[in-house]
Design a protein around this motif. Sequence first.
Motif, PDB file in Angstrom:
ATOM      1  N   ALA A 192     -12.496  -0.185   2.446  1.00  0.00           N
ATOM      2  CA  ALA A 192     -12.778  -0.783   1.138  1.00  0.00           C
ATOM      3  C   ALA A 192     -11.975  -0.133   0.021  1.00  0.00           C
ATOM      4  O   ALA A 192     -11.748  -0.749  -1.024  1.00  0.00           O
ATOM      5  N   LEU A 193     -11.533   1.098   0.239  1.00  0.00           N
ATOM      6  CA  LEU A 193     -10.775   1.817  -0.781  1.00  0.00           C
ATOM      7  C   LEU A 193      -9.264   1.675  -0.598  1.00  0.00           C
ATOM      8  O   LEU A 193      -8.492   2.172  -1.413  1.00  0.00           O
ATOM      9  N   MET A 194      -8.830   1.000   0.466  1.00  0.00           N
ATOM     10  CA  MET A 194      -7.398   0.849   0.729  1.00  0.00           C
ATOM     11  C   MET A 194      -6.751  -0.159  -0.223  1.00  0.00           C
ATOM     12  O   MET A 194      -7.376  -1.140  -0.617  1.00  0.00           O
ATOM     13  N   THR A 195      -5.495   0.095  -0.558  1.00  0.00           N
ATOM     14  CA  THR A 195      -4.717  -0.839  -1.391  1.00  0.00           C
ATOM     15  C   THR A 195      -3.384  -1.202  -0.745  1.00  0.00           C
ATOM     16  O   THR A 195      -2.792  -2.210  -1.095  1.00  0.00           O
ATOM     17  N   ASN A 196      -2.940  -0.388   0.202  1.00  0.00           N
ATOM     18  CA  ASN A 196      -1.659  -0.629   0.862  1.00  0.00           C
ATOM     19  C   ASN A 196      -1.797  -1.736   1.910  1.00  0.00           C
ATOM     20  O   ASN A 196      -2.542  -1.570   2.881  1.00  0.00           O
ATOM     21  N   PRO A 197      -1.087  -2.880   1.747  1.00  0.00           N
ATOM     22  CA  PRO A 197      -1.222  -4.005   2.683  1.00  0.00           C
ATOM     23  C   PRO A 197      -0.906  -3.630   4.127  1.00  0.00           C
ATOM     24  O   PRO A 197      -1.546  -4.141   5.051  1.00  0.00           O
TER      25      PRO A 197
END
Length: 309
Positions: free
Chosen positions: A96-101
């Motif tokens: 849920a905290l990831m941003t890197n595709p």
Amino acid sequence: MDIFDKKDISPMLISEMQDPFDSEDYIYEIKWDGIRCVSYLDETTDMRNKRNKLMIPIFPELEDLYRQVKVKCILDHELLVLKNGAPDFYEVQKRALMTNPFKIKLSSEKYPASIIAYDILYYKDKDVTDLPLIERKKYLQEVVIENNLISVSRYVENNGIMLFNLVKEKGLEGIVAKRKDSLYWQGKKSKDWIKCKVMSTDDCIICGYILKSNNMTSLVLGQYDDDTLIYRGHVTLGASLRILNQHKYKVIDYSPFGYVPEGNNDAVWLAPELVCIVESMPTEKDSFRQPVFKGVRDDKSPKECKVEK
């Protein structure tokens, strides 16, 4: 504009924790250890968490969820990641905290997410939040086509204690008791829904404290693994410097672990002599989940505070 088009539903909240009980007026469900979400399903999947954050960009494997319902609907559900057949809260929170595709794609392939639906708020073109829960459950069962992406939460009637004991045996989080006639109150905490959590207690050594904002205090916890003192994280809820000052302790100028664990640079270190009781959720991790400080005990020595294996 109806609730489907507005897309701003705040999930109904669960009341305070109680001991498990039996009642003919309630149904009982497993309390799943994931992220609470609401999904708006029609010709696309629009999934949002309690803060209305869009979740499909982070959990792209659930993009086709809308194909698993027979009609336009809104579902209230838990978003889960399973590891070894059991929900893993840390894994779903990490995603849920990831941003890197690229990292999201790798994670979605390694630990694909799924949902467990336990309520329906909209059916075809109608808001059904004013229907009794037991009627909403019938709509939910009728609408969902279960597969690896989605399942419907099962429930038992009357026998809450029996379900709680089964959940405890399996190491799950707990159960939720819901009145059969309860309506769905958006964003409200209702005593119609009651959580009964499985909690474990551990004896820990107070190895230091950290003064935080809002006059809060975190206690640094340790336990022994054979003769080695192991860092076990913090407890803040229920802890205070006032309570600590009611007991004798010795301030030292070094970490009793032999190193400074991450996030403890501001700690005031203590000689590992005070034993306390910590109540927490079951976990296989190195620190406690949702720990609560229950008090200092003088009937155990620090060496008796062992890491469970």
